[in-house]
Design an enzyme around this catalytic site. Structure first.
Site, PDB file in Angstrom:
ATOM      1  N   ASP A  31     -12.338   6.732   4.051  1.00 23.31           N
ATOM      2  CA  ASP A  31     -10.905   6.569   4.870  1.00 23.31           C
ATOM      3  C   ASP A  31     -10.608   5.226   4.761  1.00 23.31           C
ATOM      4  O   ASP A  31      -9.692   4.865   5.063  1.00 23.31           O
ATOM      5  CB  ASP A  31     -11.293   7.091   6.396  1.00 23.31           C
ATOM      6  CG  ASP A  31      -9.987   7.293   7.164  1.00 23.31           C
ATOM      7  OD1 ASP A  31      -8.792   7.132   6.240  1.00 23.31           O
ATOM      8  OD2 ASP A  31     -10.095   7.371   8.170  1.00 23.31           O
ATOM      9  N   GLU A  87      -9.313   3.634   2.228  1.00 22.66           N
ATOM     10  CA  GLU A  87      -9.101   3.695   0.847  1.00 22.66           C
ATOM     11  C   GLU A  87      -7.850   2.556   0.481  1.00 22.66           C
ATOM     12  O   GLU A  87      -7.766   2.348  -0.433  1.00 22.66           O
ATOM     13  CB  GLU A  87      -8.476   4.976   0.820  1.00 22.66           C
ATOM     14  CG  GLU A  87      -7.247   5.340   1.267  1.00 22.66           C
ATOM     15  CD  GLU A  87      -6.833   5.029   2.640  1.00 22.66           C
ATOM     16  OE1 GLU A  87      -7.755   5.173   3.418  1.00 22.66           O
ATOM     17  OE2 GLU A  87      -5.539   4.914   3.084  1.00 22.66           O
ATOM     18  N   LYS A 122     -10.183  12.615   8.773  1.00 26.40           N
ATOM     19  CA  LYS A 122      -9.850  12.107   9.873  1.00 26.40           C
ATOM     20  C   LYS A 122      -9.807  13.138  11.217  1.00 26.40           C
ATOM     21  O   LYS A 122      -9.630  14.366  10.632  1.00 26.40           O
ATOM     22  CB  LYS A 122      -8.454  11.455   9.627  1.00 26.40           C
ATOM     23  CG  LYS A 122      -8.276  10.134   9.164  1.00 26.40           C
ATOM     24  CD  LYS A 122      -6.686   9.699   9.206  1.00 26.40           C
ATOM     25  CE  LYS A 122      -6.561   8.287   8.631  1.00 26.40           C
ATOM     26  NZ  LYS A 122      -7.309   6.993   9.047  1.00 26.40           N
ATOM     27  N   LYS A 168       0.827  -1.042   0.023  1.00 26.85           N
ATOM     28  CA  LYS A 168       0.059  -0.125   0.060  1.00 26.85           C
ATOM     29  C   LYS A 168       0.751   1.110   0.121  1.00 26.85           C
ATOM     30  O   LYS A 168       1.835   1.528   0.807  1.00 26.85           O
ATOM     31  CB  LYS A 168      -0.702  -0.101   1.159  1.00 26.85           C
ATOM     32  CG  LYS A 168      -1.727   1.298   1.558  1.00 26.85           C
ATOM     33  CD  LYS A 168      -2.709   1.013   2.642  1.00 26.85           C
ATOM     34  CE  LYS A 168      -3.285   2.687   2.917  1.00 26.85           C
ATOM     35  NZ  LYS A 168      -3.974   2.325   4.112  1.00 26.85           N
ATOM     36  N   ASP A 194       1.415   6.176   5.660  1.00 30.52           N
ATOM     37  CA  ASP A 194       0.425   5.349   5.173  1.00 30.52           C
ATOM     38  C   ASP A 194       0.953   4.557   3.692  1.00 30.52           C
ATOM     39  O   ASP A 194       0.440   3.731   3.146  1.00 30.52           O
ATOM     40  CB  ASP A 194      -0.811   5.957   4.892  1.00 30.52           C
ATOM     41  CG  ASP A 194      -2.000   5.000   4.985  1.00 30.52           C
ATOM     42  OD1 ASP A 194      -1.953   3.782   5.766  1.00 30.52           O
ATOM     43  OD2 ASP A 194      -3.177   5.483   4.609  1.00 30.52           O
ATOM     44  N   ARG A 220      -7.658  -0.670   1.240  1.00 32.57           N
ATOM     45  CA  ARG A 220      -8.441  -1.844   0.542  1.00 32.57           C
ATOM     46  C   ARG A 220      -8.588  -1.801  -1.096  1.00 32.57           C
ATOM     47  O   ARG A 220      -8.744  -2.546  -1.867  1.00 32.57           O
ATOM     48  CB  ARG A 220      -9.325  -2.465   1.291  1.00 32.57           C
ATOM     49  CG  ARG A 220     -10.484  -1.351   1.416  1.00 32.57           C
ATOM     50  CD  ARG A 220     -11.399  -1.862   2.539  1.00 32.57           C
ATOM     51  NE  ARG A 220     -10.663  -1.263   3.805  1.00 32.57           N
ATOM     52  CZ  ARG A 220     -11.469  -1.527   5.036  1.00 32.57           C
ATOM     53  NH1 ARG A 220     -12.694  -2.355   5.094  1.00 32.57           N
ATOM     54  NH2 ARG A 220     -10.923  -1.152   6.144  1.00 32.57           N
TER      55      ARG A 220
HETATM   56  N1  BES Z   1      -4.298   4.137   7.067  1.00 32.05           N
HETATM   57  C1  BES Z   1      -5.515   3.969   7.816  1.00 32.05           C
HETATM   58  C2  BES Z   1      -5.131   2.878   9.019  1.00 32.05           C
HETATM   59  C3  BES Z   1      -4.375   3.167   9.894  1.00 32.05           C
HETATM   60  C4  BES Z   1      -4.647   3.832  11.241  1.00 32.05           C
HETATM   61  C5  BES Z   1      -2.838   2.880  10.023  1.00 32.05           C
HETATM   62  C6  BES Z   1      -3.894   4.470  12.203  1.00 32.05           C
HETATM   63  C7  BES Z   1      -2.015   3.294  10.976  1.00 32.05           C
HETATM   64  C8  BES Z   1      -2.392   4.087  12.054  1.00 32.05           C
HETATM   65  C9  BES Z   1      -6.587   3.401   6.986  1.00 32.05           C
HETATM   66  O1  BES Z   1      -6.613   3.923   5.692  1.00 32.05           O
HETATM   67  C10 BES Z   1      -7.744   3.719   7.669  1.00 32.05           C
HETATM   68  O2  BES Z   1      -8.059   5.073   7.744  1.00 32.05           O
HETATM   69  N2  BES Z   1      -8.749   2.734   7.926  1.00 32.05           N
HETATM   70  C11 BES Z   1      -9.612   2.831   8.662  1.00 32.05           C
HETATM   71  C12 BES Z   1     -10.779   2.088   8.149  1.00 32.05           C
HETATM   72  C13 BES Z   1     -12.306   2.157   8.457  1.00 32.05           C
HETATM   73  C14 BES Z   1     -12.794   3.449   8.046  1.00 32.05           C
HETATM   74  C15 BES Z   1     -13.192   1.055   7.915  1.00 32.05           C
HETATM   75  C16 BES Z   1      -9.651   2.760  10.211  1.00 32.05           C
HETATM   76  O3  BES Z   1      -9.049   1.709  10.472  1.00 32.05           O
HETATM   77  O4  BES Z   1     -10.055   3.607  10.796  1.00 32.05           O
HETATM   78 ZN    ZN Z   2      -4.907   4.529   4.913  1.00 33.51          ZN
HETATM   79 MN    MN Z   3      -7.672   5.553   5.809  1.00 26.97          MN
END
Ligand code: BES
Ligand code: ZN
Ligand code: MN
Length: 502
Positions: A350, A352, A280, A268, A291, A354
Site C-alpha cells: 500500500d 505504492e 485497504k 502520482k 489517488d 513512493r
Molecule cells: N494513497 C494512499 C494515501 C492516502 C490515504 C491518500 C488517504 C489520501 C487519503 C497511499 O498510497 C497509502 O496507502 N499510504 C499508506 C502508506 C503506509 C502503508 C506506509 C498510508 O498512508 O497508510
Molecule cells: Zn496511494
Molecule cells: Mn497506497
C-alpha cells in the site's frame, strides 16, 4: 455560462441579481448609502440587528421592489478592508455564486469588491472575482441523467461590473487569465472525480493527449514494453497486480529559450489504490479513485502553462498505474530494482506511490531540470498531521520551499513545511535492500519524503503531499465536494513568480 466585463455604476445595472461586496464597517461608503436610501433604510437596519455587518462570507439578500433596476441585491461580506486578500475576494465571489446558483436566474452582475475606486490592483481583484465565480460554478455531472442535469441551476450570463477609473482592457485580460486558469483547474477536477472503472492508466494517457491537442503542449508516452526496456522496476512492480497496463506520460511546454533548463513537475497517477495485497479496509475505499490527483494537478498545470503562454520551459511527468491485489500482484517482502539501480524492499504494497515516484524522479534527471516539484496523495499520516487545510511541503532546498510557501499564501492553496532531517533516514533502512518502502507509524509523511529524497539526489527538489487537500467531503466557497484540483493554481502562481523568487 457566459461571463463579461462592463463599465457601469453598479446601482444602474439592470440584472436579475446584483452582487455587491461589502467590507466590514464599510456601510458608510457613498454607494452603499445610496443603496440604503433606495431600500428605505433596510441596510442600516440589517447592520443594527447584526444581521449583516460585512464580516467575511456573511451575506444578505434584498428585493428592492422597483426602487432599483436590479431585481435582487445580494450583499456579501469581505471582512475588514485592511485585511483584504485576493483569497477573501475569491471566497466571497464563490459564496455569492452558490447563492445565485440555486435560483435559476438569467443574468447576474458582480460588483466585487466595492472598493473598486483604487485602480492599482483592480486587475488582480477582477481575476480573483472571476476565478471564484468560475470555480464555484463547477459540478461533476457527466454521469447524471438529463433530468438531473437540467435541474442544476446556473445563471445564463455573468457580468462583472467595473468602476469608471478602471482600465477595461486590463480587466478583460485579467478575466481571460481567470478563464484559462479555471479551465485547467476544471480539467484536473474532472480527472480526479472520474470513477475508477473508466479512469484506467490508459484513460489518463488519453486525457493528457486531449490536453495536448487543445493546446501547444507536446505529449510523449512510454508504454509497458518501453518501461521494462528502460528498467522502471519499482513502477512495474506496483503495476503487475492489475490487468491494466502502466504508462509514463510526459507533457512538454516550450515557452522559454531553447536550451533553457526546464522546471519538471512529477505527479502520482495511481488511478485506483486498493492497497494491493496489503489490502485497504473497505470503508471509504471508493475515495481511492482520487489517488491520481497529483497527476491531475500536473496535467492541469501543464495545460494552464500552455494556455497562459508562460515564458518558461516546463516538463510534466505522470507515472500512472493501478494498484490491485491479484495472483500476479507484487507481495510484501519483494525486492524491486528501481530505475536508479537502488534496490527497494517492499514491506507494504500500500506504500505504492513512493515506488512509482522513485522511478519518475530518476527519469526527471534526463531533462537536466532547474528544479523538480512532485505532487502526490502520498500518506494518510499527512491528513492526521495537517487535516484538510494544508498541503505538506518538504524539500532539499529551502529557497525553493519558501517560494512554494509564498505561492501557497497568494493562491489560497496553503502549504505547511515539515522537516526533512537526515535523522529520519534511520527509519527506512533495510537489512536486505538499499531502502525499504515504509518507515513505520511515526512521522509517516516525513519518512515517505525521506524515501523520495534518495531518488532526487542531485537536483533542487520539493515534495508536496496533497493527501488532505486533493479531495473534499464538503463543498466550500468555490470548491464543490470531491476533487478540488489542488496544485494547479498553486503551481501556476509559483511559476509566474519564478524569476523573482528562485
Ligand atoms: N494513497 C494512499 C494515501 C492516502 C490515504 C491518500 C488517504 C489520501 C487519503 C497511499 O498510497 C497509502 O496507502 N499510504 C499508506 C502508506 C503506509 C502503508 C506506509 C498510508 O498512508 O497508510
Ligand atoms: Zn496511494
Ligand atoms: Mn497506497
Amino acid at each position: 455560462m457566459e461571463i463579461k466585463i462592463r463599465k457601469a455604476s453598479p446601482l444602474d445595472v439592470k440584472t436579475a441579481c446584483l452582487v455587491i461586496g461589502v467590507y466590514e464597517k464599510g456601510l458608510s461608503e457613498p454607494l452603499l448609502k445610496e443603496l440604503d436610501q433606495k431600500l428605505g433604510g433596510l441596510l442600516r437596519q440589517a447592520q443594527r440587528n447584526e444581521e449583516f455587518t460585512g464580516k467575511n462570507s456573511e451575506h444578505i439578500l434584498f428585493q428592492p421592489a422597483g426602487h432599483l433596476p436590479a431585481e435582487r441585491v445580494l450583499l456579501i461580506g469581505l471582512g475588514p478592508k485592511a485585511e483584504s486578500t485576493l483569497e477573501k475576494i475569491r471566497q466571497a465571489a464563490g459564496i455569492a455564486m452558490q447563492q445565485v446558483a440555486g435560483k435559476k436566474l438569467g443574468q447576474v452582475a458582480f460588483a466585487l469588491p466595492l472598493g473598486a475606486e483604487e485602480k492599482d490592483d483592480s486587475a488582480a481583484h477582477i481575476q480573483a472575482t472571476a476565478e471564484g465565480i468560475l470555480l464555484a460554478a463547477y459540478r461533476f455531472d457527466q454521469f447524471l441523467g438529463e433530468k438531473a442535469k437540467a435541474s442544476r441551476k446556473l445563471p445564463k450570463a455573468v457580468t462583472v461590473v467595473i468602476g469608471k477609473a478602471h482600465d477595461k482592457q486590463a480587466c478583460e485580460s485579467a478575466l481571460e487569465k481567470a478563464q484559462k486558469l479555471s479551465r485547467a483547474v476544471v480539467v484536473a477536477r474532472d480527472l480526479v472525480n472520474a470513477p475508477g472503472n473508466i479512469k484506467s492508466p490508459a484513460y489518463l494517457v488519453e486525457q493528457a493527449q486531449v490536453a495536448a491537442a487543445e493546446s501547444t503542449l507536446k505529449c510523449k508516452v512510454l508504454n509497458k514494453k518501453k518501461l521494462s526496456e528502460e528498467g522502471f522496476g519499482a513502477l512495474l512492480g506496483v503495476a503487475q497486480g492489475s490487468i491494466r497496463e502502466p504508462y509514463l506520460i510526459v507533457l512538454d511546454h516550450q515557452g522559454g529559450n531553447k536550451g533553457e533548463q526546464p522546471v519538471v513537475l512529477v505527479g502520482k497517477g495511481v488511478t485506483f489504490d486498493s492497497g494491493g495485497i496489503s489490502l485497504k479496509p473497505g470503508e471509504k475505499m471508493d475515495e481511492m479513485k482520487m489517488d491520481m490527483a497529483g497527476g491531475a494537478a500536473v496535467i492541469g498545470t501543464m495545460l494552464a502553462a500552455a494556455l497562459l503562454e508562460l515564458p518558461i520551459n516546463l516538463v510534466g511527468i505522470v507515472p500512472t498505474v493501478e494498484n490491485m491485489p491479484s495472483g500476479t500482484a507484487y507481495r510484501p517482502g519483494d525486492i524491486l530494482t528501481s530505475l536508479s539501480g537502488q534496490t527497494i524492499e517492499v514491506l507494504n504494497t500500500d506504500a505504492e506511490g513512493r515506488l512509482i515516484l522513485a522511478d519518475a524522479l530518476t527519469y526527471a534527471k534526463r531533462y537536466e531540470p532547474k528544479l523538480v516539484i512532485d505532487l502526490a496523495t502520498l500518506t494518510g499520516a499527512c491528513i492526521i498531521a495537517l487535516g484538510h487545510q494544508a498541503t505538506a511541503v518538504l524539500g532539499n532546498d529551502q529557497k525553493l520551499v519558501q517560494s512554494l510557501l509564498d505561492a501557497g499564501e497568494a493562491s489560497g492553496e496553503r502549504l505547511w513545511q515539515l522537516p526533512l532531517w537526515d535523522d529520519y533516514d534511520q527509519q527506512i533502512k533495510s537489512d536486505v535492500a538499499d531502502v525499504k518502502n515504509t518507515g513505520g507509524r511515526p512521522a509517516g509523511t516525513i519518512t515517505a519524503a525521506a524515501f523520495l529524497k534518495k531518488f532526487a539526489g542531485d537536483f533542487r527538489w520539493a515534495h508536496l503531499d496533497i493527501a488532505g487537500t486533493a479531495w473534499s467531503d464538503q463543498s466550500q466557497s468555490y470548491t464543490s465536494k470531491g476533487g478540488t484540483g489542488v496544485g494547479v493554481r498553486l503551481l501556476v502562481t509559483f511559476l509566474q513568480n519564478l524569476d523573482t523568487t528562485t
